[in-house]
Scaffold this motif. Structure first.
Motif, PDB file in Angstrom:
ATOM      1  N   MET A   1      24.163  43.291  43.408  1.00 32.77           N
ATOM      2  CA  MET A   1      26.089  44.243  43.575  1.00 32.77           C
ATOM      3  C   MET A   1      26.418  44.049  45.372  1.00 32.77           C
ATOM      4  SD  MET A   1      28.338  44.848  41.461  1.00 32.77           S
ATOM      5  CE  MET A   1      29.578  45.334  41.801  1.00 32.77           C
ATOM      6  N   LEU A   2      26.943  42.956  45.653  1.00 34.72           N
ATOM      7  CA  LEU A   2      27.490  42.837  46.909  1.00 34.72           C
ATOM      8  C   LEU A   2      28.700  44.461  47.080  1.00 34.72           C
ATOM      9  CD1 LEU A   2      28.658  39.174  47.413  1.00 34.72           C
ATOM     10  CD2 LEU A   2      26.534  39.754  48.237  1.00 34.72           C
ATOM     11  N   LEU A   3      28.716  44.765  48.483  1.00 42.46           N
ATOM     12  CA  LEU A   3      29.903  45.572  49.102  1.00 42.46           C
ATOM     13  C   LEU A   3      31.280  45.121  49.369  1.00 42.46           C
ATOM     14  CD1 LEU A   3      27.230  47.333  51.572  1.00 42.46           C
ATOM     15  CD2 LEU A   3      28.641  48.192  49.074  1.00 42.46           C
ATOM     16  N   SER A   4      32.374  45.900  48.810  1.00 45.40           N
ATOM     17  CA  SER A   4      33.386  45.315  48.867  1.00 45.40           C
ATOM     18  C   SER A   4      33.976  44.500  50.971  1.00 45.40           C
ATOM     19  CB  SER A   4      34.655  45.896  49.020  1.00 45.40           C
ATOM     20  OG  SER A   4      34.589  46.688  47.487  1.00 45.40           O
ATOM     21  N   LEU A   5      33.122  45.129  50.985  1.00 46.27           N
ATOM     22  CA  LEU A   5      33.026  44.356  53.207  1.00 46.27           C
ATOM     23  C   LEU A   5      32.270  42.725  52.902  1.00 46.27           C
ATOM     24  CD1 LEU A   5      33.987  44.685  55.966  1.00 46.27           C
ATOM     25  CD2 LEU A   5      32.019  45.737  56.332  1.00 46.27           C
ATOM     26  N   GLU A   6      32.080  42.703  52.097  1.00 48.78           N
ATOM     27  CA  GLU A   6      30.716  41.720  52.125  1.00 48.78           C
ATOM     28  C   GLU A   6      31.270  41.209  51.086  1.00 48.78           C
ATOM     29  OE1 GLU A   6      25.802  42.729  52.084  1.00 48.78           O
ATOM     30  OE2 GLU A   6      26.987  42.989  49.900  1.00 48.78           O
ATOM     31  N   VAL A   7      32.224  41.209  50.331  1.00 49.53           N
ATOM     32  CA  VAL A   7      32.783  39.745  49.484  1.00 49.53           C
ATOM     33  C   VAL A   7      34.055  39.751  50.270  1.00 49.53           C
ATOM     34  CG1 VAL A   7      34.353  39.833  47.198  1.00 49.53           C
ATOM     35  CG2 VAL A   7      32.809  40.521  47.188  1.00 49.53           C
ATOM     36  N   PHE A   8      34.527  40.751  51.219  1.00 53.53           N
ATOM     37  CA  PHE A   8      35.610  40.011  52.049  1.00 53.53           C
ATOM     38  C   PHE A   8      35.190  39.175  53.447  1.00 53.53           C
ATOM     39  CE2 PHE A   8      38.603  41.259  55.376  1.00 53.53           C
ATOM     40  CZ  PHE A   8      39.471  41.073  55.497  1.00 53.53           C
ATOM     41  N   ALA A  85      41.053  35.896  51.906  1.00 53.52           N
ATOM     42  CA  ALA A  85      39.632  37.484  51.185  1.00 53.52           C
ATOM     43  C   ALA A  85      40.330  38.562  50.917  1.00 53.52           C
ATOM     44  CB  ALA A  85      39.126  37.897  53.220  1.00 53.52           C
ATOM     45  N   LEU A  86      41.623  38.840  50.287  1.00 47.20           N
ATOM     46  CA  LEU A  86      41.940  39.353  50.179  1.00 47.20           C
ATOM     47  C   LEU A  86      41.831  39.312  48.484  1.00 47.20           C
ATOM     48  CD1 LEU A  86      45.448  40.868  52.096  1.00 47.20           C
ATOM     49  CD2 LEU A  86      42.915  41.741  51.700  1.00 47.20           C
ATOM     50  N   MET A  87      41.784  37.856  48.341  1.00 39.69           N
ATOM     51  CA  MET A  87      41.923  37.726  46.947  1.00 39.69           C
ATOM     52  C   MET A  87      40.431  37.730  46.577  1.00 39.69           C
ATOM     53  SD  MET A  87      41.362  33.379  45.251  1.00 39.69           S
ATOM     54  CE  MET A  87      40.629  33.709  46.039  1.00 39.69           C
ATOM     55  N   PHE A  88      39.033  37.354  47.109  1.00 38.04           N
ATOM     56  CA  PHE A  88      38.065  37.575  46.639  1.00 38.04           C
ATOM     57  C   PHE A  88      38.222  38.330  46.338  1.00 38.04           C
ATOM     58  CE2 PHE A  88      36.965  33.161  48.211  1.00 38.04           C
ATOM     59  CZ  PHE A  88      36.949  32.328  46.699  1.00 38.04           C
ATOM     60  N   LEU A  89      38.143  39.612  47.294  1.00 39.54           N
ATOM     61  CA  LEU A  89      37.696  41.279  47.743  1.00 39.54           C
ATOM     62  C   LEU A  89      38.004  41.758  45.539  1.00 39.54           C
ATOM     63  CD1 LEU A  89      36.752  43.849  47.763  1.00 39.54           C
ATOM     64  CD2 LEU A  89      39.067  43.761  49.713  1.00 39.54           C
ATOM     65  N   LEU A  90      39.820  41.064  45.744  1.00 36.89           N
ATOM     66  CA  LEU A  90      40.376  41.498  44.237  1.00 36.89           C
ATOM     67  C   LEU A  90      40.256  41.079  43.105  1.00 36.89           C
ATOM     68  CD1 LEU A  90      43.259  43.505  43.743  1.00 36.89           C
ATOM     69  CD2 LEU A  90      44.108  41.338  43.734  1.00 36.89           C
ATOM     70  N   TYR A  91      39.688  39.866  43.221  1.00 37.21           N
ATOM     71  CA  TYR A  91      38.368  39.630  41.787  1.00 37.21           C
ATOM     72  C   TYR A  91      37.710  40.089  41.330  1.00 37.21           C
ATOM     73  CZ  TYR A  91      35.867  36.271  39.269  1.00 37.21           C
ATOM     74  OH  TYR A  91      35.378  36.029  38.236  1.00 37.21           O
ATOM     75  N   GLU A  92      36.753  40.430  42.360  1.00 39.68           N
ATOM     76  CA  GLU A  92      35.716  41.153  42.643  1.00 39.68           C
ATOM     77  C   GLU A  92      36.086  42.839  42.245  1.00 39.68           C
ATOM     78  OE1 GLU A  92      32.519  40.513  42.350  1.00 39.68           O
ATOM     79  OE2 GLU A  92      32.979  38.498  42.916  1.00 39.68           O
ATOM     80  N   LYS A  93      37.190  43.324  42.248  1.00 36.59           N
ATOM     81  CA  LYS A  93      37.556  44.670  42.035  1.00 36.59           C
ATOM     82  C   LYS A  93      37.956  45.199  40.752  1.00 36.59           C
ATOM     83  CE  LYS A  93      36.637  46.957  45.795  1.00 36.59           C
ATOM     84  NZ  LYS A  93      35.629  48.285  45.671  1.00 36.59           N
ATOM     85  N   ILE A  94      38.694  43.783  40.329  1.00 36.54           N
ATOM     86  CA  ILE A  94      39.061  43.473  39.223  1.00 36.54           C
ATOM     87  C   ILE A  94      37.722  43.321  37.947  1.00 36.54           C
ATOM     88  CG2 ILE A  94      40.460  42.042  37.233  1.00 36.54           C
ATOM     89  CD1 ILE A  94      42.681  41.981  39.786  1.00 36.54           C
ATOM     90  N   ALA A  95      37.052  41.936  37.628  1.00 35.39           N
ATOM     91  CA  ALA A  95      35.612  41.986  37.781  1.00 35.39           C
ATOM     92  C   ALA A  95      35.326  42.681  37.228  1.00 35.39           C
ATOM     93  CB  ALA A  95      35.455  40.536  38.328  1.00 35.39           C
ATOM     94  N   SER A  96      34.706  44.095  37.916  1.00 33.14           N
ATOM     95  CA  SER A  96      33.606  44.790  38.139  1.00 33.14           C
ATOM     96  C   SER A  96      34.115  45.734  37.609  1.00 33.14           C
ATOM     97  CB  SER A  96      33.231  45.666  39.718  1.00 33.14           C
ATOM     98  OG  SER A  96      32.894  46.604  39.652  1.00 33.14           O
ATOM     99  N   SER A  97      35.681  46.265  37.321  1.00 36.37           N
ATOM    100  CA  SER A  97      36.146  47.517  36.434  1.00 36.37           C
ATOM    101  C   SER A  97      36.013  46.579  34.600  1.00 36.37           C
ATOM    102  CB  SER A  97      37.648  47.477  36.928  1.00 36.37           C
ATOM    103  OG  SER A  97      37.988  48.395  38.908  1.00 36.37           O
ATOM    104  N   THR A  98      36.295  45.492  34.733  1.00 33.91           N
ATOM    105  CA  THR A  98      36.583  44.868  33.702  1.00 33.91           C
ATOM    106  C   THR A  98      35.692  44.524  33.137  1.00 33.91           C
ATOM    107  OG1 THR A  98      38.495  43.427  34.012  1.00 33.91           O
ATOM    108  CG2 THR A  98      37.464  43.158  31.901  1.00 33.91           C
ATOM    109  N   PHE A  99      34.141  44.758  33.745  1.00 34.89           N
ATOM    110  CA  PHE A  99      32.463  44.653  32.714  1.00 34.89           C
ATOM    111  C   PHE A  99      32.584  46.545  32.820  1.00 34.89           C
ATOM    112  CE2 PHE A  99      31.977  40.760  34.726  1.00 34.89           C
ATOM    113  CZ  PHE A  99      31.711  39.871  33.519  1.00 34.89           C
ATOM    114  N   ARG A 100      33.484  47.361  33.723  1.00 40.04           N
ATOM    115  CA  ARG A 100      32.965  48.479  33.255  1.00 40.04           C
ATOM    116  C   ARG A 100      33.330  49.273  31.785  1.00 40.04           C
ATOM    117  NH1 ARG A 100      33.280  50.071  38.194  1.00 40.04           N
ATOM    118  NH2 ARG A 100      35.153  50.846  38.297  1.00 40.04           N
ATOM    119  N   VAL A 101      34.859  49.575  31.864  1.00 41.66           N
ATOM    120  CA  VAL A 101      35.402  49.038  30.741  1.00 41.66           C
ATOM    121  C   VAL A 101      35.321  48.730  29.408  1.00 41.66           C
ATOM    122  CG1 VAL A 101      37.581  49.177  29.489  1.00 41.66           C
ATOM    123  CG2 VAL A 101      37.575  49.762  32.136  1.00 41.66           C
ATOM    124  N   MET A 102      34.395  47.509  29.380  1.00 37.78           N
ATOM    125  CA  MET A 102      33.756  46.829  28.123  1.00 37.78           C
ATOM    126  C   MET A 102      32.917  47.607  28.252  1.00 37.78           C
ATOM    127  SD  MET A 102      35.929  42.814  28.893  1.00 37.78           S
ATOM    128  CE  MET A 102      34.272  42.485  27.460  1.00 37.78           C
TER     129      MET A 102
END
Length: 111
Positions: A1-8, A85-102
Protein backbone atom coordinates in the motif's frame (compact mmCIF):
# COMPACT_ATOMS: atom_id res chain seq x y z
CA UNK A 1 0.00 0.00 0.00
CA UNK A 2 1.35 3.39 -0.98
CA UNK A 3 1.47 6.29 1.43
CA UNK A 4 -0.51 9.43 0.60
CA UNK A 5 2.67 11.39 -0.04
CA UNK A 6 3.90 8.70 -2.44
CA UNK A 7 0.62 8.75 -4.38
CA UNK A 8 0.76 12.55 -4.53
CA UNK A 9 4.37 12.55 -5.77
CA UNK A 10 3.81 9.80 -8.34
CA UNK A 11 0.82 11.69 -9.75
CA UNK A 12 2.77 14.95 -9.80
CA UNK A 13 5.81 13.46 -11.53
CA UNK A 14 3.73 11.58 -14.11
CA UNK A 15 1.76 14.70 -15.00
CA UNK A 16 4.89 16.87 -15.10
CA UNK A 17 6.55 14.53 -17.59
CA UNK A 18 3.42 14.24 -19.74
CA UNK A 19 2.83 18.00 -19.77
CA UNK A 20 6.46 18.79 -20.60
CA UNK A 21 6.56 16.31 -23.48
CA UNK A 22 3.28 17.47 -25.02
CA UNK A 23 3.53 21.20 -24.27
CA UNK A 24 4.84 22.34 -27.68
CA UNK A 25 1.91 20.63 -29.41
CA UNK A 26 -0.57 22.02 -26.87
CA UNK A 27 0.74 25.51 -27.62
CA UNK A 28 0.34 25.02 -31.37
CA UNK A 29 -3.12 23.54 -30.83
CA UNK A 30 -4.15 26.68 -28.93
CA UNK A 31 -2.85 28.92 -31.71
CA UNK A 32 -4.74 26.89 -34.31
CA UNK A 33 -7.91 26.80 -32.20
CA UNK A 34 -8.05 30.56 -31.77
CA UNK A 35 -7.13 31.32 -35.39
CA UNK A 36 -3.92 33.24 -34.71
CA UNK A 37 -2.23 31.93 -37.86
CA UNK A 38 -2.54 32.21 -41.61
CA UNK A 39 -4.58 29.46 -43.25
CA UNK A 40 -3.08 27.35 -46.05
CA UNK A 41 -5.35 26.89 -49.04
CA UNK A 42 -5.56 23.98 -51.43
CA UNK A 43 -4.90 20.34 -50.67
CA UNK A 44 -6.60 18.09 -48.14
CA UNK A 45 -7.52 19.38 -44.68
CA UNK A 46 -5.25 16.77 -43.05
CA UNK A 47 -2.22 17.83 -45.08
CA UNK A 48 -3.00 21.50 -44.39
CA UNK A 49 -3.30 20.77 -40.65
CA UNK A 50 0.04 18.96 -40.57
CA UNK A 51 1.67 21.78 -42.56
CA UNK A 52 0.19 24.34 -40.16
CA UNK A 53 1.48 22.46 -37.11
CA UNK A 54 4.96 22.04 -38.59
CA UNK A 55 4.99 25.65 -39.79
CA UNK A 56 4.05 26.97 -36.33
CA UNK A 57 6.59 24.74 -34.55
CA UNK A 58 9.40 25.78 -36.91
CA UNK A 59 8.48 29.47 -36.67
CA UNK A 60 8.47 29.29 -32.89
CA UNK A 61 11.95 27.71 -32.87
CA UNK A 62 13.22 30.34 -35.32
CA UNK A 63 11.79 33.19 -33.28
CA UNK A 64 12.61 32.02 -29.73
CA UNK A 65 15.05 29.11 -30.13
CA UNK A 66 14.42 25.56 -28.92
CA UNK A 67 13.44 26.84 -25.48
CA UNK A 68 10.69 28.84 -27.19
CA UNK A 69 8.77 25.60 -27.59
CA UNK A 70 8.41 25.59 -23.81
CA UNK A 71 7.66 29.29 -23.30
CA UNK A 72 5.00 29.56 -20.59
CA UNK A 73 5.51 25.97 -19.40
CA UNK A 74 5.98 27.02 -15.76
CA UNK A 75 2.43 28.30 -15.42
CA UNK A 76 1.01 25.25 -17.19
CA UNK A 77 2.98 22.90 -14.91
CA UNK A 78 1.77 24.70 -11.80
CA UNK A 79 -1.81 24.34 -12.98
CA UNK A 80 -1.78 20.76 -14.27
CA UNK A 81 0.66 19.08 -11.88
CA UNK A 82 -1.07 20.26 -8.73
CA UNK A 83 -4.48 19.33 -10.14
CA UNK A 84 -3.37 15.85 -11.21
CA UNK A 85 -1.50 15.12 -7.98
CA UNK A 86 -4.49 16.13 -5.87
CA UNK A 87 -6.81 14.09 -8.11
CA UNK A 88 -4.67 10.95 -7.69
CA UNK A 89 -4.49 11.48 -3.93
CA UNK A 90 -8.25 12.03 -3.66
CA UNK A 91 -8.96 8.98 -5.84
CA UNK A 92 -6.77 6.78 -3.63
CA UNK A 93 -8.46 8.07 -0.46
CA UNK A 94 -11.95 7.51 -1.87
CA UNK A 95 -11.09 4.04 -3.20
CA UNK A 96 -9.49 3.05 0.10
CA UNK A 97 -12.49 4.29 2.10
CA UNK A 98 -14.92 2.55 -0.24
CA UNK A 99 -13.15 -0.79 0.09
CA UNK A 100 -12.99 -0.38 3.88
CA UNK A 101 -16.73 0.45 4.16
CA UNK A 102 -17.63 -2.52 1.95
CA UNK A 103 -15.43 -4.78 4.06
CA UNK A 104 -13.45 -5.85 1.01
CA UNK A 105 -9.72 -6.22 1.09
CA UNK A 106 -8.17 -4.03 -1.55
CA UNK A 107 -6.37 -6.07 -4.22
CA UNK A 108 -2.62 -6.03 -3.68
CA UNK A 109 -0.58 -4.62 -6.54
CA UNK A 110 1.47 -7.21 -8.34
CA UNK A 111 5.19 -6.54 -8.70
Amino acid sequence: MLLSLEVFLIGAIAKAVATTVTYPLQTVQSILRFGQHTQHTGGSPLVNSLRSVMHLLINRVRKYGMLGLFKGLEAKLLQTVLTAALMFLLYEKIASSTFRVMGVKRPASSH
